[in-house]
Design a protein around this motif. Structure first.
Motif, PDB file in Angstrom:
ATOM      1  N   CYS A  91      32.071  39.415  31.685  1.00  0.00           N
ATOM      2  CA  CYS A  91      32.722  39.555  33.002  1.00  0.00           C
ATOM      3  C   CYS A  91      31.856  39.015  34.139  1.00  0.00           C
ATOM      4  N   GLY A  92      30.526  39.056  33.965  1.00  0.00           N
ATOM      5  CA  GLY A  92      29.635  38.540  35.001  1.00  0.00           C
ATOM      6  C   GLY A  92      29.407  39.485  36.169  1.00  0.00           C
ATOM      7  N   VAL A  93      30.117  40.606  36.228  1.00  0.00           N
ATOM      8  CA  VAL A  93      29.988  41.488  37.397  1.00  0.00           C
ATOM      9  C   VAL A  93      29.584  42.926  37.058  1.00  0.00           C
ATOM     10  N   CYS A  94      29.656  43.326  35.799  1.00  0.00           N
ATOM     11  CA  CYS A  94      29.308  44.719  35.477  1.00  0.00           C
ATOM     12  C   CYS A  94      27.778  44.897  35.550  1.00  0.00           C
ATOM     13  N   CYS A 129      25.938  42.849  32.891  1.00  0.00           N
ATOM     14  CA  CYS A 129      25.896  41.396  33.142  1.00  0.00           C
ATOM     15  C   CYS A 129      24.891  41.067  34.244  1.00  0.00           C
ATOM     16  N   CYS A 187      27.906  43.758  27.892  1.00  0.00           N
ATOM     17  CA  CYS A 187      28.989  43.723  28.897  1.00  0.00           C
ATOM     18  C   CYS A 187      30.141  44.653  28.503  1.00  0.00           C
ATOM     19  N   ASP A 188      30.610  45.423  29.493  1.00  0.00           N
ATOM     20  CA  ASP A 188      31.700  46.371  29.230  1.00  0.00           C
ATOM     21  C   ASP A 188      32.986  45.667  28.811  1.00  0.00           C
TER      22      ASP A 188
HETATM   23 ZN   LIG Z   1      29.997  42.334  32.192  1.00  0.00          ZN
END
Ligand SMILES: [Zn+2]
Ligand SMILES: [Zn+2]
Length: 327
Positions: free
Chosen positions: A91-94, A97, A105-106
């Protein structure tokens, strides 16, 4: 395109003729040249990993050639050779990440599990998670690097600077890790299924100074142990073989239940931990190190149509090295 697909867990794969996939933004359309067979594929097929995409094209150790891309230009061009690993999207945002732990990553999605993989003539993959492969490696030879190599390398790194390294389960991951460990100057002790003389011989040929039954103690205490066999009873065995302050790393995605064990074999600051998935950094570091360390892979090739035979041979423990499907 021809593919081997899983329609329900605990059933053999079936041959299918599927429409060619179309690359979406960031994706490459890849002509599969080789796809190695990982024990994780076996866990998916055997129903030990929950909720795979169904029907599913398994396979996450893919080497292929880019035949089309969604938009130009990007990291890879048509004609480039790429490797596709297990980590297919994050996702790049959790929190994971953003802290260098994209492997946790979730919302991560995995190739050959939630995303169709490489047991096919064609596949699509997000190019941000694909890698170039050193030209010294042939397609078949490179395929096992994409998971057995990458995740084995991550497990090895968890062992820190352990000098006397034990490896439990001498399959595809172990045979690659052994070469890296020897290149780093570590001493290697290999543990196989009791009585598996052929695997013990294979381990010695790759630099193990001692190879024996997993039920036997090593000739001297280990500084760290890596467990690649999916057998929970190896955890107390490895702890008992490891010195004070040493680390035991479980390298697989699934393991049979771990039997209870006395606290004294964990006490004295022994560490027990697992490894999950990979980060793109792991892949970049390992794929640069493998040719430098002279890593070669032992492979047994199967035509795509014989994917079930490859899975059976992996299940039975008969393979020396890695099974690789060739479409
Ligand atoms: Zn993530
Ligand atoms: Zn794998």
């Amino acid at each position: 395109m021809r593919a081997q697909i899983l329609t329900a867990a605990r059933r053999p794969l079936t041959a299918a003729e599927l429409p060619a996939p179309r690359p979406e933004p960031h994706q490459l359309l890849i002509a599969v040249r080789a796809c190695a067979v990982c024990r994780t594929d076996l866990h998916v097929v055997d129903g030990e990993l929950a909720d795979p995409k169904l029907p599913l094209v398994p396979g996450h150790e893919i080497v292929g050639i880019v035949v089309e891309r969604s938009e130009a230009p990007g990291r890879f061009a048509v004609g480039d050779r790429v490797g596709v690993p297990w980590l297919g999207w994050t996702c790049g945002v959790c929190d994971y990440c953003r802290s260098g732990q994209e492997n946790l990553c979730d919302r991560a999605r995995f190739t050959g599990y939630q995303i169709d993989g490489g047991y096919a003539e064609l596949t699509v993959a997000d190019e941000r998670y694909c890698f170039a492969i050193d030209p010294h490696y042939g397609d078949v030879e490179a395929a096992p690097l994409m998971c057995a190599g990458l995740i084995g390398f991550r497990a090895l790194r968890m062992a820190g600077d352990a000098h006397r390294l034990g490896i439990y389960g001498f399959g595809a991951a172990a045979h690659i890790v052994a070469q890296v460990a020897r290149h780093q100057g570590r001493r290697l002790f290999a543990f196989t299924r009791p009585g598996d003389v052929a695997a013990q011989h294979f381990a010695r040929s790759l630099g193990a100074e001692w190879a024996g039954d997993s039920t036997a103690p090593p000739p001297e205490p280990l500084d760290a142990a890596l467990i690649f066999a999916p057998v929970g009873s190896l955890v107390p065995a490895a702890l008992a073989a490891t010195k004070k302050g040493g680390t035991v790393v479980c390298g697989g995605i699934h393991m049979s239940d771990i039997p209870s064990f006395p606290y004294r074999i964990l006490w004295e600051e022994r560490v027990l931990r697992s490894v999950a998935n990979l980060t793109r950094r792991d892949a970049e570091e390992f794929l640069a190190l493998a040719p430098e360390a002279g890593v070669r892979t032992e492979t047994v090739t199967y035509p795509l149509a014989r994917a079930n035979d490859a899975l059976d041979d992996l299940r039975s423990g008969a393979l020396r090295g890695a099974a690789v499907l060739v479409p």
